[in-house]
Design an enzyme around this catalytic site. Structure first.
Site, PDB file in Angstrom:
ATOM      1  CD  GLU A  54     -50.341  55.879  -0.783  1.00 26.85           C
ATOM      2  OE1 GLU A  54     -50.034  54.975  -1.789  1.00 26.85           O
ATOM      3  OE2 GLU A  54     -50.586  55.381   0.458  1.00 26.85           O
TER       4      GLU A  54
ATOM      5  CE1 TYR B 244     -54.775  53.994  -2.616  1.00 25.50           C
ATOM      6  CE2 TYR B 244     -51.883  54.636  -3.797  1.00 25.50           C
ATOM      7  CZ  TYR B 244     -53.268  54.354  -3.054  1.00 25.50           C
ATOM      8  OH  TYR B 244     -52.917  53.715  -1.690  1.00 25.50           O
TER       9      TYR B 244
ATOM     10  CG  ASP C  51     -55.429  50.029  -3.241  1.00 27.65           C
ATOM     11  OD1 ASP C  51     -56.703  49.651  -2.631  1.00 27.65           O
ATOM     12  OD2 ASP C  51     -54.499  49.260  -2.054  1.00 27.65           O
TER      13      ASP C  51
ATOM     14  CB  SER D 192     -45.662  43.925 -15.123  1.00 23.83           C
ATOM     15  OG  SER D 192     -45.128  45.552 -15.695  1.00 23.83           O
TER      16      SER D 192
END
Ligand code: SF4
Length: 342
Positions: free
Chosen positions: A40, A123, A141, A296
């Site tokens: 994860e 999450y 998600d 990003s």
């Protein structure tokens, strides 16, 4: 269609679809909470194929939380190379320490306990609790958000919201196995109800409001793009008798804790004299090449120089062979490639 029966149909279809279509990832081979937790952490904002390649290496080196807790942070950063977002590796190390100290070395199963771990939000806590322990917890998600917005033709929100979490909770409350349903819903969003949905073969076609109204390509609402900030990094490969100078970046900010050739970060373009001055390098800098590195939130213009110098004690010196083990962000690997190609 009555709301309750729509939810039950969706849940049933996803559970049966997943039992026949689950992709074979190494962390799905057995019930291994630590392995699930590591997967994860690795999967956030990273292509799943890359995670599948690296996961066995990380688990071989750190088979338990204790083994990572007792290790040097540089070891996990080194293994994390190529996955990006290195802060996650630091969070994983901290999480391993908390599990070792506060949970007797066992990954906790309750969401409230999982939320005490480093870098674990709603999450990730829900994913570990439901998928590793089959607890009835919801997860949302980006994939789940996309599927749910389309099934209910819900517009207006580009990211998971209280509306999506509410829907996910209602669905998980009527499923047979939270483990199968949650992982199945994420997988379904990643492979069937993806950005280009495969509606023709979709088992949920009959329950999908967006399909009925032909709005699926417009959902979920797209986030307005923000312009990336442009910055300049000047990387100087300093060489002394077959060894290369490296420095470690600071504890905070971009690529914190990673290693790099001496590099000047700047918001404005600099000339070669300014770069030499800032690095306090005496020799003549030779420009080798340049490249753009996109993150990003920023576009980094890298310019690579080389210079032969005396051994300078401000830096650590490594042979070319030793660089394999050094934690370097992808951008610094590109710097070395420019140097090798010159
Ligand atoms: S019909 Fe199309 S949009 Fe609707 S759930 Fe299936 S793949 Fe997604």
């Amino acid at each position: 269609m009555a709301t309750q029966s729509k939810k039950k149909l969706i849940v049933h279809e996803i559970e049966s679809w997943f039992s026949e279509n689950a992709r074979a990832f190494p962390w799905r081979t057995d019930d291994f909470p630590w392995g699930r937790l590591v997967s994860e952490f690795m999967s956030q904002q990273t292509q799943i194929d890359r995670v599948a390649l690296k996961w066995p290496l990380i688990l071989e080196r750190f088979p338990t939380p204790k083994s990572l807790a007792q290790s040097n942070e540089q070891n996990i950063l080194s293994l994390w190379q190529g996955l990006g977002y290195y802060r996650r590796a630091k969070f994983l190390k901290k999480t391993a320490e908390i599990i070792t100290e506060d949970f007797a070395g066992e990954v906790p199963s309750d969401v409230d306990d999982l939320l005490k771990l480093s870098g674990v939000g709603k999450y990730t806590a829900g994913a570990i609790s439901s998928i590793a322990f089959d607890k009835r917890e919801a997860i949302v998600d980006a994939n789940v958000h996309r599927v749910l917005c389309r099934l209910w033709n819900h517009a207006g929100e580009w990211a998971p919201s209280s509306w999506t979490w509410g829907k996910a909770e209602q669905l998980v409350s009527v499923c047979s196995s939270p483990k199968v349903f949650n992982e199945g819903l994420m997988e379904f969003g990643a492979t069937v109800c993806s950005k280009s949905p495969k509606c023709e073969t979709c088992p949920l076609q009959g329950q999908c409001d967006a399909f009925a109204k032909n709005t699926q390509s417009m959902l979920p609402t797209v986030k307005k793009k923000t312009k990336k900030k442009k910055v300049f990094h000047y990387a100087v490969v300093l060489e002394h008798q077959g060894e290369f100078a490296f420095e470690q970046r600071g504890d905070t900010g971009l690529w914190s804790g990673m290693w790099q050739v001496p590099t000047v970060d700047s918001d404005v373009e600099l000339d070669v004299n300014e770069i030499s001055k800032q690095l306090n390098v005496r020799g003549k800098l030779k420009m080798l090449g340049s490249f753009e590195h996109m993150l990003s939130h920023r576009a980094i213009s890298f310019t690579v120089f080389s210079c032969k110098v005396g051994k300078d004690s401000r830096f650590n010196w490594f042979s070319a062979e030793a660089l394999e083990e050094l934690p370097l962000a992808t951008a610094q690997r590109k710097v070395l490639a420019v140097h090798c190609a010159a």
